[in-house]
Design a protein around this motif. Structure first.
Motif: not given
Lengths: 167, 167
Positions: B77-90
DNA sequence: TGAGTATCGTCAAGTATCTTGACTATATGG
DNA sequence: CCATATAGTCAAGATACTTGACGATACTCA
């Protein structure tokens, strides 16, 4: 196998904030587990924090609000839960028709007693783990930090803390 | 006036758990405020904690799970948020069809840089408040505590930790 | 090779904690 | 008596988790 373990350890963050967070969560987990074992499953972390502020002989809800670092609404919600659990009760303040007095029930006082016992046990365990000297130093540093932070906040407030509603 | 202040101070809890919780919250508030000031409003406490575990050059999500103290779902869930913010990618892991690689975006690396700067600033501030000696002692004690706790948990797991599903 | 099992990530739902905004009732001070 | 401040509540929403169930891929070993 060993290589993986190494990786795991090597990469842990090591700044104050992380360490404090880690330690805080670990303590809470230990406390909650012990309280659950003692039959106080309702004893969550926020509730424990709030109960620590309620005087044994009761106090006004508004006084509780002043002491705690959280909003009156949050406190109210916590109190709602604690009241539902039968830990505290709220009575009208005879001195002020708006106010309410919060005080422990018998069950609440018993739980409080168990809580104190558990806290002391954990403290002993901690001292056993890192030594009395280190533990004392830890408490000393934490107290100093809290005092310094409180002082810093007072300064801010005294100077010009209300620049919030600009824009 | 003075009397009220006395009351307020006199009643603060003073056990390790409370102090740790207080200190942790204070640090997080300070960090979040500084990051907000630096234009990283998305930088919440849990996200910061997670980012601290992600290697600069990326890593597998499963490795992240091992390192962090929280559940895989929470991390997701945290990664989902970070991905949405454009901070990380998977990205899919070429080595393992089940796995994914998590890595920073350009924006994420920039934020990370600011985060490191802010952490150092706060650390300096802390040292200024309580002195270098106390600060060192604090870190020392926290590290010792973490190591001892990890060891204690390993012992439990090694011995007979699975008495959970009784009854 | 193929069946059983373990691992990786995800989805869904629920809980705990806290926030902001709006509101009621009571008190206080000209 | 009216204006304003204070005490507490209600409602809605955000964040940070949890557990349970599940699909897909990889591993194991007979």
């Amino acid at each position: 196998m060993v290589k993986e373990l190494d990786k795991k350890i090597e990469a842990l963050p090591d700044h104050v904030g992380w360490r404090l967070w880690q330690a805080s969560r670990a303590w809470q987990a230990e406390f909650a587990a012990a309280m659950r074992a003692a039959g106080h499953g309702w004893f969550t972390e926020a509730r424990a924090g709030l109960l620590g502020h309620i005087a044994r002989n009761g106090m006004r809800q508004s006084a509780l609000i002043e002491r705690s670092a959280i909003s009156k609404q949050a406190i109210q919600q916590l109190l709602d839960g604690l009241e539902a659990e039968g830990i505290v009760e709220r009575l009208p303040d005879p001195q002020d028709g708006r106010g309410k007095l919060v005080r422990y029930t018998r069950k609440g006082l018993d739980a409080l007693h168990d809580g104190d016992r558990v806290k002391m046990e954990i403290e002993r365990r901690y001292i056993g783990r890192i030594g009395k000297e280190r533990f004392t130093a830890l408490m000393d540093a934490l107290r100093a930090l809290a005092a310094a932070q409180a002082a810093a906040m007072d300064e801010d407030a005294g100077a010009e803390g209300e620049v919030v509603e600009s824009k």
